[in-house]
Design an enzyme around this catalytic site. Structure first.
Site, short mmCIF file in Angstrom:
data_model
loop_
_atom_site.label_atom_id
_atom_site.label_comp_id
_atom_site.label_asym_id
_atom_site.label_seq_id
_atom_site.Cartn_x
_atom_site.Cartn_y
_atom_site.Cartn_z
N ASP A 1 -4.61 9.53 2.89
CA ASP A 1 -3.41 8.76 3.26
C ASP A 1 -2.42 9.64 4.03
O ASP A 1 -1.48 9.12 4.64
CB ASP A 1 -2.71 8.27 1.99
CG ASP A 1 -2.81 6.77 1.81
OD1 ASP A 1 -3.08 6.06 2.79
OD2 ASP A 1 -2.60 6.31 0.67
N LYS B 1 -9.95 -2.71 2.24
CA LYS B 1 -10.39 -1.31 2.34
C LYS B 1 -11.82 -1.17 1.80
O LYS B 1 -12.67 -0.52 2.40
CB LYS B 1 -9.43 -0.39 1.58
CG LYS B 1 -8.06 -0.29 2.26
CD LYS B 1 -6.99 0.42 1.43
CE LYS B 1 -5.64 0.36 2.14
NZ LYS B 1 -4.54 0.97 1.40
N GLN C 1 -2.72 3.59 -4.26
CA GLN C 1 -2.14 2.44 -3.58
C GLN C 1 -0.67 2.30 -3.97
O GLN C 1 -0.32 2.36 -5.14
CB GLN C 1 -2.92 1.17 -3.96
CG GLN C 1 -2.52 -0.07 -3.18
CD GLN C 1 -2.87 0.00 -1.70
OE1 GLN C 1 -3.85 0.63 -1.29
NE2 GLN C 1 -2.06 -0.65 -0.87
N1 GUN Z 1 0.66 0.32 0.60
C1 GUN Z 1 0.82 -0.29 1.80
N2 GUN Z 1 0.24 0.43 2.77
C2 GUN Z 1 -0.32 1.52 2.17
C3 GUN Z 1 -1.07 2.63 2.66
O1 GUN Z 1 -1.34 2.79 3.87
N3 GUN Z 1 -1.45 3.53 1.72
C4 GUN Z 1 -1.15 3.39 0.40
N4 GUN Z 1 -1.57 4.33 -0.44
N5 GUN Z 1 -0.45 2.37 -0.07
C5 GUN Z 1 -0.04 1.44 0.81
#
Ligand code: GUN
Length: 322
Positions: A145, A76, A120
């Site tokens: 998200d 990211k 996350q």
């Molecule tokens: N953990 C795995 N995929 C994601 C996601 O798309 N967003 C977040 N916040 N955590 C994750």
């Protein structure tokens, strides 16, 4: 001249792998996400010149030190840097309390220079954490998200223009678009009902006018349900669970799975597979996403898209750029 081959390349779909013709057309998330990231980089550059140095900003909040989360976060941050998004990684130790996590969220909510905030998941904490409380503490207008109740509620009611759509389902829709298969009127089947993939995927397909069936661990006739799908999206979290002979001829198969299985031929002793048995599904599907290189890179690209969207919404309300 625009040939069929060059058009396919631009669209991120191809019918060949390693020179061998495969039956399904492969829908590449690597290629499609690159196109999205290039478009966003231009958009960010336009914002910077129009609003004197303004940059979209994202905070990624992590609790603990899970290897898989570290890997996702580094992709990211890398994508953000390429696009020109100012991304900051805030890592709290696994000993952090829920109150400390909430405090960090509230301080980012109040910071007008940050447009997107994600926590996350899963939280890697030694203390009890209410992850629902934590995801809902993120301000809905920074919730890139799309996991808060406000954004999930808007999506479930079809208010797609006024919410943030969760990144993985949004990426899946983009890949379905790349196939050229129209969603309206099709029978879509979603396997899995998680808040992050399955449930929002159901809503997104529904409001793109598919007839949607949601399957989950208590579904008793999964092969039959899968066999009815013109569009199949799988987010089950079980390695190669969907067998090729379940799949309807010509279906669009989107595999959200990322599973590690033992493989002695690899130096690491393991390899990554999806939730769909790729080799057999490839013989029946019309279109299929690979794992890796399918949905995964799209999730990252869509997080960047939501961050740029959030910054654009901010600029609409604050034309001075602050
Ligand atoms: N953990 C795995 N995929 C994601 C996601 O798309 N967003 C977040 N916040 N955590 C994750």
């Amino acid at each position: 001249m625009l040939t069929l081959a060059s058009l396919s390349l631009r669209l991120g779909v191809s019918g060949c792998r390693g020179g061998r013709r495969s039956i399904a057309t492969v829908v590449s998330g690597n290629k499609t996400s690159r196109l999205v990231r290039e478009r966003l980089a231009l958009e960010v550059e336009r914002m910077r010149s129009r609003f004197s140095g303004f940059r979209p900003a994202l905070v990624v909040l992590q609790v603990g030190d899970r290897d898989d989360s570290n890997l996702y976060i580094s992709s990211k941050l890398k994508a953000a840097a390429q696009i020109g998004i100012d991304a900051r990684h805030v890592r709290l130790p696994s000993s952090a309390t829920q109150d400390e996590v909430l405090q960090n969220i509230l301080s980012v909510n109040e910071n007008p220079f940050v447009h997107g905030l994600i926590v996350q998941l899963p939280l890697d904490s030694v203390n009890p954490m209410d992850s629902e409380l934590i995801t809902n503490a993120v301000s809905p207008d920074k919730d890139v998200d799309g996991l808060s109740c406000i954004n999930a509620g808007k999506l479930s009611r079809g208010d797609l223009k006024n919410c943030f759509i969760p990144c993985t389902p949004n990426g899946c829709m983009e890949l379905i678009r790349q196939t050229g298969v129209s969603v309206a009127g099709k029978h879509a089947v979603v396997i899995g009902r998680s808040k992050i993939v399955g449930a929002p995927m159901h809503d997104l397909l529904l409001w793109n006018h598919a007839t949607v069936t949601s399957c989950h661990s208590k579904t008793t006739d999964l092969p039959e349900q899968v066999g009815r799908a013109d569009i199949l999206v799988v987010g089950a979290g079980r390695a190669e669970m969907v067998r090729g002979d379940w799949v309807k001829e010509g279906a669009v198969v989107i595999d959200c799975g990322i599973n590690h299985v033992p493989d002695e031929t690899k130096a690491s002793g393991k390899r990554v597979v999806g939730d769909v048995h790729y080799a057999s599904a490839n013989e029946r599907a019309g279109f299929i996403t690979p794992v890796p290189g399918g949905v995964g890179p799209m999730t990252v690209a869509m997080l960047m898209e939501n961050t740029v969207l959030s910054a654009q919404r901010f600029l609409l309300k604050n034309p001075a750029g602050r």
